[in-house]
Design a protein around this motif. Structure first.
Motif, PDB file in Angstrom:
ATOM      1  N   ASP A  49       0.731  -1.236   0.096  1.00  0.00           N
ATOM      2  CA  ASP A  49       0.014   0.056  -0.038  1.00  0.00           C
ATOM      3  C   ASP A  49       0.716   1.450   0.067  1.00  0.00           C
ATOM      4  OD1 ASP A  49      -1.530   2.297   1.141  1.00  0.00           O
ATOM      5  OD2 ASP A  49      -2.987   0.746   0.905  1.00  0.00           O
ATOM      6  N   PRO A  50       0.750   2.242  -0.821  1.00  0.00           N
ATOM      7  CA  PRO A  50       1.545   3.344  -0.936  1.00  0.00           C
ATOM      8  C   PRO A  50       1.383   4.261   0.201  1.00  0.00           C
ATOM      9  CG  PRO A  50      -0.489   3.430  -2.532  1.00  0.00           C
ATOM     10  CD  PRO A  50      -0.521   2.045  -1.868  1.00  0.00           C
ATOM     11  N   ARG A  51       0.312   4.044   1.140  1.00  0.00           N
ATOM     12  CA  ARG A  51       0.247   4.746   2.389  1.00  0.00           C
ATOM     13  C   ARG A  51       1.256   4.570   3.205  1.00  0.00           C
ATOM     14  NH1 ARG A  51      -5.818   4.083   3.607  1.00  0.00           N
ATOM     15  NH2 ARG A  51      -5.199   2.074   2.863  1.00  0.00           N
ATOM     16  N   THR A  52       1.919   3.174   3.292  1.00  0.00           N
ATOM     17  CA  THR A  52       2.619   2.802   4.345  1.00  0.00           C
ATOM     18  C   THR A  52       3.829   3.452   4.619  1.00  0.00           C
ATOM     19  OG1 THR A  52       1.642   0.553   4.106  1.00  0.00           O
ATOM     20  CG2 THR A  52       3.689   0.450   5.160  1.00  0.00           C
ATOM     21  N   PRO A  53       4.567   3.741   3.716  1.00  0.00           N
ATOM     22  CA  PRO A  53       5.944   4.651   3.981  1.00  0.00           C
ATOM     23  C   PRO A  53       5.491   5.822   4.836  1.00  0.00           C
ATOM     24  CG  PRO A  53       6.111   3.798   1.749  1.00  0.00           C
ATOM     25  CD  PRO A  53       4.647   3.476   2.299  1.00  0.00           C
ATOM     26  N   GLY A  54       5.912   6.018   6.013  1.00  0.00           N
ATOM     27  CA  GLY A  54       5.894   7.227   6.833  1.00  0.00           C
ATOM     28  C   GLY A  54       4.427   7.357   7.503  1.00  0.00           C
ATOM     29  N   ALA A  55       3.952   5.941   7.482  1.00  0.00           N
ATOM     30  CA  ALA A  55       2.423   6.076   8.145  1.00  0.00           C
ATOM     31  C   ALA A  55       2.576   6.007   9.757  1.00  0.00           C
ATOM     32  CB  ALA A  55       1.762   4.450   7.824  1.00  0.00           C
ATOM     33  N   ASP A  56       1.647   6.912  10.416  1.00  0.00           N
ATOM     34  CA  ASP A  56       1.316   6.740  11.583  1.00  0.00           C
ATOM     35  C   ASP A  56       0.552   5.372  12.043  1.00  0.00           C
ATOM     36  OD1 ASP A  56      -1.119   7.145  11.195  1.00  0.00           O
ATOM     37  OD2 ASP A  56      -0.996   9.216  11.857  1.00  0.00           O
ATOM     38  N   ARG A  57       0.524   5.118  13.453  1.00  0.00           N
ATOM     39  CA  ARG A  57      -0.286   3.855  13.562  1.00  0.00           C
ATOM     40  C   ARG A  57      -1.635   3.922  13.132  1.00  0.00           C
ATOM     41  NH1 ARG A  57      -1.922   4.437  20.220  1.00  0.00           N
ATOM     42  NH2 ARG A  57      -2.914   6.457  19.725  1.00  0.00           N
ATOM     43  N   ILE A  58      -2.321   5.083  13.072  1.00  0.00           N
ATOM     44  CA  ILE A  58      -3.772   5.058  12.581  1.00  0.00           C
ATOM     45  C   ILE A  58      -3.728   4.652  11.082  1.00  0.00           C
ATOM     46  CG2 ILE A  58      -5.854   6.469  12.171  1.00  0.00           C
ATOM     47  CD1 ILE A  58      -4.935   7.965  14.719  1.00  0.00           C
ATOM     48  N   THR A  59      -2.854   5.319  10.172  1.00  0.00           N
ATOM     49  CA  THR A  59      -2.845   4.928   8.971  1.00  0.00           C
ATOM     50  C   THR A  59      -2.517   3.505   8.435  1.00  0.00           C
ATOM     51  OG1 THR A  59      -2.023   7.280   8.522  1.00  0.00           O
ATOM     52  CG2 THR A  59      -1.759   5.457   6.505  1.00  0.00           C
ATOM     53  N   LEU A  60      -1.676   2.866   9.490  1.00  0.00           N
ATOM     54  CA  LEU A  60      -1.159   1.591   9.342  1.00  0.00           C
ATOM     55  C   LEU A  60      -2.525   0.722   9.695  1.00  0.00           C
ATOM     56  CD1 LEU A  60       1.462   0.271   8.347  1.00  0.00           C
ATOM     57  CD2 LEU A  60       1.905  -0.104  10.834  1.00  0.00           C
ATOM     58  N   ALA A  61      -3.351   1.256  10.528  1.00  0.00           N
ATOM     59  CA  ALA A  61      -4.446   0.328  10.722  1.00  0.00           C
ATOM     60  C   ALA A  61      -5.470   0.250   9.635  1.00  0.00           C
ATOM     61  CB  ALA A  61      -4.935   0.817  12.292  1.00  0.00           C
ATOM     62  N   TYR A  62      -5.394   1.401   8.989  1.00  0.00           N
ATOM     63  CA  TYR A  62      -6.410   1.361   7.980  1.00  0.00           C
ATOM     64  C   TYR A  62      -5.938   0.452   7.024  1.00  0.00           C
ATOM     65  CZ  TYR A  62      -9.878   5.048   9.626  1.00  0.00           C
ATOM     66  OH  TYR A  62     -10.741   5.667  10.037  1.00  0.00           O
ATOM     67  N   VAL A  63      -4.612   0.362   6.454  1.00  0.00           N
ATOM     68  CA  VAL A  63      -4.175  -0.092   5.711  1.00  0.00           C
ATOM     69  C   VAL A  63      -4.126  -1.732   6.087  1.00  0.00           C
ATOM     70  CG1 VAL A  63      -1.730  -0.956   4.562  1.00  0.00           C
ATOM     71  CG2 VAL A  63      -2.267   1.626   4.900  1.00  0.00           C
ATOM     72  N   ALA A  64      -3.884  -2.050   7.345  1.00  0.00           N
ATOM     73  CA  ALA A  64      -4.037  -3.408   7.391  1.00  0.00           C
ATOM     74  C   ALA A  64      -5.608  -4.044   7.599  1.00  0.00           C
ATOM     75  CB  ALA A  64      -3.492  -3.746   8.968  1.00  0.00           C
ATOM     76  N   PHE A  65      -6.373  -3.371   8.015  1.00  0.00           N
ATOM     77  CA  PHE A  65      -7.740  -3.665   8.109  1.00  0.00           C
ATOM     78  C   PHE A  65      -8.428  -3.599   6.438  1.00  0.00           C
ATOM     79  CE2 PHE A  65      -7.217  -3.443  12.664  1.00  0.00           C
ATOM     80  CZ  PHE A  65      -7.963  -4.380  13.092  1.00  0.00           C
ATOM     81  N   GLY A  66      -7.816  -2.634   5.982  1.00  0.00           N
ATOM     82  CA  GLY A  66      -8.441  -2.471   4.457  1.00  0.00           C
ATOM     83  C   GLY A  66      -7.961  -3.599   3.768  1.00  0.00           C
ATOM     84  N   LEU A  67      -6.651  -4.161   3.786  1.00  0.00           N
ATOM     85  CA  LEU A  67      -6.030  -5.419   2.971  1.00  0.00           C
ATOM     86  C   LEU A  67      -7.099  -6.463   3.461  1.00  0.00           C
ATOM     87  CD1 LEU A  67      -2.444  -4.827   3.488  1.00  0.00           C
ATOM     88  CD2 LEU A  67      -3.709  -4.593   1.305  1.00  0.00           C
ATOM     89  N   ALA A  68      -7.327  -6.575   4.661  1.00  0.00           N
ATOM     90  CA  ALA A  68      -8.075  -7.816   5.159  1.00  0.00           C
ATOM     91  C   ALA A  68      -9.437  -7.664   4.406  1.00  0.00           C
ATOM     92  CB  ALA A  68      -8.038  -7.776   6.800  1.00  0.00           C
ATOM     93  N   TYR A  69     -10.036  -6.554   4.512  1.00  0.00           N
ATOM     94  CA  TYR A  69     -11.249  -6.390   4.126  1.00  0.00           C
ATOM     95  C   TYR A  69     -11.492  -6.793   2.624  1.00  0.00           C
ATOM     96  CZ  TYR A  69     -15.790  -4.455   2.510  1.00  0.00           C
ATOM     97  OH  TYR A  69     -17.102  -4.456   1.989  1.00  0.00           O
TER      98      TYR A  69
END
Length: 170
Positions: A49-69
């Motif tokens: 996910d392009p949002r991962t580099p430099g992500a904070d914990r909230i953005t990383l949570a959205y990335v992870a749960f978004g991938l799972a979804y």
């Protein structure tokens, strides 16, 4: 000579603390992935996910749960397609998996809604329950070759990533 009011000083400090608590942590992916059983899978998934580099914990949570979804939704569509051409025990197993994936998707959606409302408690439980449904789906095929083994492994792995990300909030 201008003087700062205590309220302005407090607001400035509060804003600085807020920024510090949500600032990007370059080691966050490493920290999360070290908590999972498969570091490479975790790193590859999160970094897809392009949002991962430099992500904070909230953005990383959205990335992870978004991938799972996205994974669970895609698998559910595949199950629907497989059901059209199946009979007998395989059809019954796929029916169970359709229910398992519906539950997994609901848990992931609940986690995403909690993120939206800034309610972070319980994210790990929701992620774990989604992963458990992948295990249940795989178990339904015991003694029979499952056409969903790879999808179940991916959802389980993504759920483990979500659990690790959720631990960033505790």
């Amino acid at each position: 000579m201008a003087t700062s009011s205590p309220l302005l000083l407090f607001c400035g400090l509060a804003f600085a603390v807020l920024l510090a608590s949500t600032a990007a942590d370059p080691g966050l992916v490493d920290k999360v992935c070290k908590q999972t059983p498969d570091y490479k899978f975790c790193s590859d998934a999160l970094n897809s996910d392009p949002r991962t580099p430099g992500a904070d914990r909230i953005t990383l949570a959205y990335v992870a749960f978004g991938l799972a979804y996205r994974n669970a939704s895609s698998t559910q569509r595949r199950i629907t397609s497989l059901l059209r051409n199946s009979t007998g025990p395989v059809h019954q197993h796929l029916e169970q998996c359709r229910g398992d994936y519906a539950t997994a998707i609901a848990k992931i959606q609940e986690a995403l809604a909690n993120l939206d409302s800034e309610t972070y408690a319980g994210l790990d439980v929701l992620a774990s329950k989604a992963g458990d449904r992948a295990d249940d789906c795989e178990s339904a095929f015991e003694g029979t070759k499952s056409p969903l083994t790879d999808s179940n492994k991916v959802l389980k792995g993504l759920s483990e990533i979500c659990v690790a990300v959720a631990h960033l909030f505790s």
